[in-house]
Design a protein around this motif. Sequence first.
Motif: not given
Length: 385
Positions: A221-222, A225-226, A228, A233
């Motif tokens: 998920r990290e 999230d980084n 985008i 997303r």
Amino acid sequence: MILKSPRRLLRGLRVISKDVMEILKRQSDFRSATPSTSTLFLTYRCNSRCLTCEMWKRTEEENKREIGFDGWKAVIDKLAAAGIANTEIFGGNVLLRKDLLISVLRYLKEKGFCIHLPTNQIGVDEPVARAIVDTVHRVYISTDGTGEDQNRIRGVESAFKASGSTTSMLLKLRGNRPEPRLICNTTVSSFNVGILENICEYARASGFDEIHYEYAGEFTREHVDNSIIDGLRPTPYYMRQGESILIDRSTAAGLKEKLKRIRDRYGSKHFRVITINIDSLSPEDLSEGTIPHKECRVERTEVTVDPCGNVVICPFINNYMMGNLVKEQLQAIWNNPAHLRFRQLQNSGSLMMCEHCILGVQRNQGLIGSCRRLYLNRIQPALGH
């Protein structure tokens, strides 16, 4: 007998010369951002439930927008007009669109494409097998274990049985022809790292021409999230669920030696054992899921088309769309503002996913890495090392 050795040497030099020219062309295509190959997702639907992939969890809404043969015919025509002659047919499980698959394969052959086909082999019947044998150059049969191990990892009770019956059918129909090459494609992960030799024994005994040991890919998920992009997303299908599927550091340290033993024991001119994509990773890369190559050849040279005909930036950031190849010409899409925007972000290191993209191991080799692969794949086996 005196002439045999020089002839073999001459054939070897021709092969290596061809490989060198391909390496130089790849470098040129990368620098000029010229598309040279393609990946066609006929569907995202899948009837496997793999522990290493989430493709089968994609929404049903996407399936309603899949294009038919007329749409794919237009896509193929435009790729051919752009000088692209190599393609990989991908899914999901493309066998869920059997009639479309057969028509697409035949049309690609008519247009002169070199075709690669990975498959989970669930759903191969004789008409499909005949179409594959008549059109495809390389078939990659996903085999992550034998017996119940394969069924467990692929998430389907009949997975191992399907693999065996598909291989037998293709071998029978191929006869004495050299193609399609049948490749046992094994994704190494924490689920099967202890049974890699068993898989190789099975592959050789079953009549495969090659076994390729690839490595598992995984995003967290990290990472997403980084990565985008202007509010978009990504939705990759190799996402970590609970415990990591990557092998730990101590296991990674011994993996390459294990693969070397397998190569030495089973590799021959009749059965190739390919481990280069794992060989190019360090123990830290294997345990952390990182890749050593920062340049992305996928976005620069590989046209990835989704089931709706959209040209997407790559198989993992497949909701970043640059245009639709059914409606537009490739020249209007490739290197357009959306494409250049992604390239700027990727080149600047702004997308964490790119640091963990398993495609980067196989497809992002620079000049030195490509030459090393040439030595390990062509020259070293010929020398008997």
